[in-house]
Each structure stands twice: as structure tokens, then as C-alpha cells.
Design a protein around this motif. Structure first.
Motif, PDB file in Angstrom:
ATOM      1  N   VAL B 272      -7.403  -9.852  -1.621  1.00  0.00           N
ATOM      2  CA  VAL B 272      -8.075  -8.597  -1.930  1.00  0.00           C
ATOM      3  C   VAL B 272      -7.115  -7.675  -2.664  1.00  0.00           C
ATOM      4  O   VAL B 272      -5.908  -7.739  -2.462  1.00  0.00           O
ATOM      5  CB  VAL B 272      -8.573  -7.854  -0.675  1.00  0.00           C
ATOM      6  CG1 VAL B 272      -9.782  -8.525  -0.081  1.00  0.00           C
ATOM      7  CG2 VAL B 272      -7.465  -7.690   0.333  1.00  0.00           C
ATOM      8  N   ALA B 273      -7.695  -6.831  -3.494  1.00  0.00           N
ATOM      9  CA  ALA B 273      -6.930  -5.750  -4.098  1.00  0.00           C
ATOM     10  C   ALA B 273      -7.251  -4.499  -3.292  1.00  0.00           C
ATOM     11  O   ALA B 273      -8.415  -4.215  -3.020  1.00  0.00           O
ATOM     12  CB  ALA B 273      -7.333  -5.571  -5.550  1.00  0.00           C
ATOM     13  N   VAL B 274      -6.208  -3.815  -2.878  1.00  0.00           N
ATOM     14  CA  VAL B 274      -6.402  -2.636  -2.044  1.00  0.00           C
ATOM     15  C   VAL B 274      -5.758  -1.440  -2.731  1.00  0.00           C
ATOM     16  O   VAL B 274      -4.616  -1.530  -3.185  1.00  0.00           O
ATOM     17  CB  VAL B 274      -5.755  -2.832  -0.658  1.00  0.00           C
ATOM     18  CG1 VAL B 274      -5.970  -1.606   0.212  1.00  0.00           C
ATOM     19  CG2 VAL B 274      -6.303  -4.069   0.029  1.00  0.00           C
ATOM     20  N   PHE B 275      -6.490  -0.342  -2.829  1.00  0.00           N
ATOM     21  CA  PHE B 275      -5.888   0.878  -3.378  1.00  0.00           C
ATOM     22  C   PHE B 275      -6.529   2.095  -2.739  1.00  0.00           C
ATOM     23  O   PHE B 275      -7.623   2.027  -2.173  1.00  0.00           O
ATOM     24  CB  PHE B 275      -5.987   0.917  -4.908  1.00  0.00           C
ATOM     25  CG  PHE B 275      -7.327   0.532  -5.463  1.00  0.00           C
ATOM     26  CD1 PHE B 275      -7.618  -0.794  -5.737  1.00  0.00           C
ATOM     27  CD2 PHE B 275      -8.285   1.503  -5.711  1.00  0.00           C
ATOM     28  CE1 PHE B 275      -8.862  -1.148  -6.243  1.00  0.00           C
ATOM     29  CE2 PHE B 275      -9.536   1.156  -6.220  1.00  0.00           C
ATOM     30  CZ  PHE B 275      -9.823  -0.175  -6.483  1.00  0.00           C
ATOM     31  N   ALA B 276      -5.805   3.193  -2.815  1.00  0.00           N
ATOM     32  CA  ALA B 276      -6.292   4.419  -2.183  1.00  0.00           C
ATOM     33  C   ALA B 276      -7.248   5.122  -3.132  1.00  0.00           C
ATOM     34  O   ALA B 276      -7.036   5.120  -4.350  1.00  0.00           O
ATOM     35  CB  ALA B 276      -5.123   5.337  -1.874  1.00  0.00           C
TER      36      ALA B 276
END
Lengths: 260, 364
Positions: B272-276
């Protein structure tokens, strides 16, 4: 970082220190240094010293064997009325030792119900060395219970809970986790209890009497000699001071130096 | 071991009531804020707390049955606990700590030593064997705690915010290690956390707990990426996009999202790509130039979020479908400047440096 103490507090602090130190110095100046060796090695003094060390040690061991488990129950138990129990355990701390001695005498003396039970087995406690040990345990054990209970509460139950989830049965947890973690506190509590037992006077003289060789511990000897031979009383007192300093220096419990 | 839980606990102002079951080898994350009842659930499972009502069954054994007064004590449950603090016994060496469980079960000293060697090397802590816990860093101590918990061979492992007390640097490595040891032995584990990343990396399934009740549950990625309740969305608090790891980044449908991977990921592995949401820039014209991840979308909704306004993206006619639900945090001024309103065509841009790529549980 050291914080500076307000200057105003130095005055009472110095007075407090003086209150502790000056009497000891007074004792030293009052003593007859020439006769000192002879006085502290008198048969009565040596007997009393030996008896004090023996009974003090026995009372300390008894305190640990009985008081340790009591501290554990008080700290970890989930019984109703535990608070009341905790207060009762402190009773010997606030009670004048003479009253404690009287109470012991009327429980375990010839007419007390405990004494009558003992009589069935042909046992008689009052005015024996065993009575000295019981009197000393009575006054010294609360110190141990308080010290250990405090340490147990501070330590919390987290290590014990983890040990249990690792599959350790309660006795294993006690032996391998609770006791080892408690050792530092146990050391300082034992020293405190021993010191208290060593200085015990009131309960001993009422319950055990004052018989040279069997119940006359150092404090009792000091009391007796202060009536007759003040020099001897001072000499034996100095002996007690030295003994106390040795106990503190040898054991040097961290909790006495630091937290307590 | 299969675990089934159906319990109710009531304390002064707090009530926990839930049903939950875990299949053999399954890792389930319980997400929730402080006070949601996570710790109470763990305590009940570990036998440190008696539920007022209900049953707990593990591998066919009844551990708790309030109605019949059954409450198996902690040490006979086969339920291990890894807490936030390593809680290594300070008076024992690392090796003795790990040997504690096996020795308590009556394993011989020699066998226990073999287990210690095996588990310590499994968590890359073999060189600490003769040290005292006081000589270890937080991350090292927690690795030893993992070895200790696993060496006691629990049928169910409880993980109570196992990374919460660690440095930001130490947490990813431990998370990866834990993922490996949980997968390798196909352990049944229940992970309690407030960090959605823990759940993503470790858990097959998540259960979201609020005020003592389950508000949402399901497969980790779908629950976190498309939260069905606002509560879960707030807990998740992160944008995440699932795909397959490739040489240049995360491949989602035919789009590549570039980012950095704190821990190595194999090509072809699910990730997964996770970002705020705060890292997402919103444009009304396609932004040019800089090497960014840019996705076309429309404004799905706007809602206040602290001092900011949170934009929820929706799918545009020609854009990728997975942007649906992504969040971007904007100032009120920016919303006004850009004249954003639901339906406005936007381009979401995220710098590669702001995107973390993680392998996910259950994908491989």
C-alpha cells in the motif's frame, strides 16, 4: 541538576541535624574514656551484647518469614477489609512499646488464654529469651511490612502479570519474579527491622523482664546501670551507638539513603 | 487455534460488549482510541480480568464462562502477551528471560537453551543473550520481549500497542520482524493499536472499537481505505492506496505511485501507499513540471477537520477509480481561493517523499 534550597530552610535543617548529632557527642564527652574498654568488656555488657545480636537477628528473621507474606497479602490481596487490616498492622508503630509488652504478657502470660494453651504443652514464654524475640518482633515487624508493601505497590503487578502469561504458576512467579525484584527493598527493610529490634526496650522489659544472660539486652542493661553506675551506662550506650553505625554502614540500604 | 470471544464487561462509567472470532493463523487488529475498551479486551483474554458475562474459547478449550463460573488462571491459558513496554525481568539476563516461559512449563534446561538460541536468532537478538535488560535499547528490548513471548509457545498471542513506546526509527524494523515471525509460524494473534499502519502491516482483518462496541470490521485494507463510518475514517486518518509493488513504485491499475519504502518490499508483492491528507496538494489545473504523483479526481465532499477543511475526493469521469475516498487537508483560505465545491474537477498531487510504501498482510 541540583536545585538550591531556600536559605530560610537551612536554619531548621541545621537544628534538626544538631538534635541528632549533639546528644551523641554529649554521650562521648560524658564518657570516662580511661575506663571505657574495661566497662564495655564487662561480663554483663558482653552477655547483653551477645543476647541483643542473637535476639535481634532472630526477630528480624521471624519478621521476614511472617511479615513478608503479610506485606504481599496486603499489597496484592483482594480481600474486603484490607484497609482496616493495614491500619491494624501499623498499631505497634504508634503504640507505646510498654503497652505492647503488657498486651503480650496478658495474652501469653500464665493467665492469658494464649499462655494457657502453651501451658498444655508445658511451655512458658514470659521472662524467657523467646519472649524477648517475640517482643522485638512485635515492634520491628511493622517496619518490614511497611517497607515491603510500599515496594510491592511501587513495583506494581505488571512483571507478575507477564510472568503468568508466560505460563508461570503463582508459586513460580513468587519465587522467580516477586522475590528477586523485592530484594533491594527487602534489604533495607530488614536493616530497619533489625535496628528497631536492637533498640527495643519497653515491650521487652514488661514481657520478658530483665534477667542477665536470658532477657537483659543492651538497652535494658543501659537502663539498669543508669540507676547505679552512670559511667557504665554511658559506656554501654556508646556500644549501642557504634553497633547502630555499623549496621547502617554495612548494610547502607539505598532506600534509607535515598527515597525513604 | 480458533478463538471465539463473546463477552461483556461493565465498570463504573464504562461498558465493553463484543463478539469476535479468529481463525487458526489469523492476525486481527483491534483499532480504537484510548478508552475504547481495547485493553479491557486484552485483560479479559489474558485472564487478568473476569468479564461480567460471556464466554471465551480457544482451540476448543473454554477459558472463561461467566455463567458457569469458569475462569482459567492466566498461566494455564496458553495466551501470551506482548505489551507496550518490554517488561523484561530486570534481574535476569536476556537468555534467562527468554527461557522463563519454557522453564515454567517444565522444559528441561538443555531444551530451553536450544529454544532460547533459536528464538533470539529469529528476532536478530542472539548477540544480546548474556546481557541484562538494562543494557538494551528500547527496540532491542522489545525484540527480546517478542522472543520471550513466542518461546512460551502461546496458542494465542496478544499484542498490546507493541510499537507505541519505541522510537520512530526502531518501530518499522520491529514491525517487519513481527510480521515475519507471525507469518512464518502462522500464529493466531490479536493486535491492539491506535496506529492504522500496524494494522496494515500485520493484520488480515481489523475490528474498529468505539465506546466498548465494534463499529466496523472487515479486511484491513478495505476497512482503512474505504472507511464506512466517519469514526473509522478519523481513526485511520491516513490516505492509503493498495496495489502491487513494482520496480518504480506501487502499481495501481495502470498508474504508478512513487514513494519510499522504509523496509524492502519484493517486486510483485502486495503493498500500500500511505500518505497523510495534509501532504496532498489540491489543484484545479493539472500541475506541471515537478516529479509528483498526480491523480485526477473531483471534490466528493468538504468537512471541517480541526482548523483545516478536509476534502474527500470522488472519482472523475476519466480518472482512476481508487481516488474515491482519498482525503486532502486544506486551509479555509485555499478552499475559498480555489472555489472548491462538491463536483469541482481537481488534481491531487503528492510528493514522492511524502508517500510511504508498505507491504501488507494477507496479500502475499
Amino acid at each position: 541538576m541540583r536545585r538550591s534550597v531556600p536559605v530560610l530552610l537551612w536554619v531548621p535543617a541545621a537544628l534538626a541535624l544538631a538534635l541528632v548529632v549533639l546528644p551523641v557527642i554529649g554521650l562521648v564527652t560524658r564518657s570516662d574514656l580511661g575506663r571505657l574498654p574495661e566497662l564495655v568488656t564487662s561480663p554483663a555488657a558482653l552477655d547483653a551484647l551477645w543476647l541483643s545480636v542473637r535476639t535481634g537477628a532472630a526477630a528480624t528473621v521471624l519478621s521476614a518469614l511472617l511479615g513478608g507474606p503479610l506485606a504481599l497479602v496486603l499489597a496484592r490481596g483482594r480481600l474486603p477489609g484490607l484497609r482496616l487490616l493495614r491500619a491494624i498492622v501499623l498499631l505497634p508503630l504508634v503504640l507505646p512499646p510498654v503497652v505492647g509488652g503488657l498486651a503480650l504478657l496478658y495474652l501469653l502470660g500464665r493467665n492469658g488464654f494464649g499462655g494457657q494453651v502453651l501451658a498444655l504443652f508445658d511451655l512458658r514464654l514470659p521472662f524467657t529469651t523467646a519472649a524477648v524475640i517475640i517482643a522485638q518482633t512485635f515492634v520491628a515487624m511493622p517496619f518490614l511490612v511497611i517497607g515491603l508493601e510500599g515496594a510491592l505497590r511501587t513495583a506494581g503487578e505488571r512483571y507478575e502479570a507477564v510472568a503468568a502469561t508466560l505460563g508461570a504458576a503463582p508459586w513460580t512467579v513468587f519465587r522467580r519474579v516477586t522475590v528477586p525484584l523485592l530484594l533491594p527493598a527487602l534489604g533495607s527493610s530488614l536493616v530497619l527491622a533489625f535496628a528497631r529490634a536492637l533498640g527495643e526496650f519497653g515491650a521487652t522489659i514488661t514481657f520478658a523482664g530483665n534477667f542477665e544472660g536470658t532477657t537483659q539486652t543492651l538497652p535494658l542493661l543501659v537502663y539498669e546501670q543508669s540507676q547505679a553506675d552512670v559511667d557504665a551506662a554511658v559506656a554501654v550506650s556508646l556500644l549501642l551507638v557504634v553497633l547502630a553505625i555499623v549496621v547502617i554502614a554495612v548494610a547502607r540500604p539505598r532506600s534509607i539513603e535515598g527515597r525513604l | 487455534m480458533t478463538l471465539t470471544v463473546d463477552i461483556a464487561v461493565r465498570r463504573d462509567a464504562f461498558a465493553l460488549s463484543l463478539q469476535l472470532s479468529l481463525a487458526q493463523g489469523e492476525v486481527v487488529a483491534v483499532l480504537g482510541r484510548n478508552g475504547a475498551g481495547k485493553s479491557t479486551l486484552l485483560s479479559a483474554l489474558a485472564g487478568l480480568l473476569r468479564p461480567d458475562e460471556g464466554r471465551i474459547e480457544l482451540g476448543g478449550r473454554v477459558l472463561t464462562d461467566a455463567a458457569r463460573g469458569v475462569h482459567v488462571p492466566s498461566h494455564l491459558r496458553g495466551v501470551g502477551l506482548l505489551a507496550q513496554d518490554p517488561l523484561l525481568f530486570p534481574h535476569m539476563t536476556v537468555a534467562a528471560n527468554v527461557a522463563f516461559g519454557p522453564r515454567s512449563r517444565g522444559v528441561s534446561r538443555r531444551e530451553a537453551n536450544a529454544l532460547v538460541a533459536q528464538w533470539l536468532s529469529d528476532v536478530d537478538a542472539a548477540e544480546f543473550a548474556s546481557r541484562r535488560p538494562g543494557q538494551l535499547s528500547g527496540g532491542q528490548a522489545q525484540r527480546v520481549a517478542v522472543a520471550r513471548a513466542l518461546a512460551s509457545e502461546p496458542e494465542l498471542l496478544l499484542l498490546d500497542e507493541p510499537f507505541a513506546a519505541l522510537d520512530v526509527d526502531a518501530a518499522p524494523a520491529l514491525r517487519t520482524m513481527l510480521r515475519r515471525v507471525l507469518r512464518d509460524a502462522s500464529r493466531t494473534a490479536l493486535l491492539v493499536t491506535h496506529d492504522p499502519l500496524d494494522a496494515l502491516v500485520l493484520a488480515d482483518r481489523v475490528v474498529v472499537l468505539a465506546d466498548g462496541e465494534i463499529v466496523e470490521q472487515g479486511e484491513t485494507r478495505s476497512v482503512l481505505s474505504r472507511p464506512r463510518t466517519a469514526f473509522t475514517a478519523r481513526i485511520a486518518g491516513l490516505d492509503l492506496v493498495g496495489g502491487v509493488f513494482g520496480p518504480s513504485g506501487l502499481v495501481v491499475d495502470d498508474v504508478v505511485i512513487s514513494g519510499h519504502a522504509p523496509e524492502p518490499i519484493a517486486d510483485g508483492e502486495a503493498a500500500v501507499a500511505v500518505f497523510a491528507p495534509a501532504a496532498v496538494a489540491v489543484h484545479t489545473e493539472p500541475p506541471g513540471g515537478s516529479p509528483r504523483n498526480v491523480f485526477g479526481a473531483v471534490v466528493g465532499g468538504l468537512e471541517p477537520h480541526g482548523d483545516m477543511i478536509r476534502l474527500r475526493a470522488g472519482r472523475s469521469v476519466d480518472g482512476p477509480s481508487w481516488v474515491d475516498g482519498l482525503a486532502a487537508d486544506l486551509t479555509a483560505a485555499a478552499v475559498a481561493d480555489l472555489r472548491l465545491e462538491p463536483g469541482t474537477r481537481v488534481w491531487l498531487a503528492v510528493k514522492a517523499a511524502e508517500v510511504a510504501l508498505h507491504p501488507v498482510a494477507g496479500g502475499s
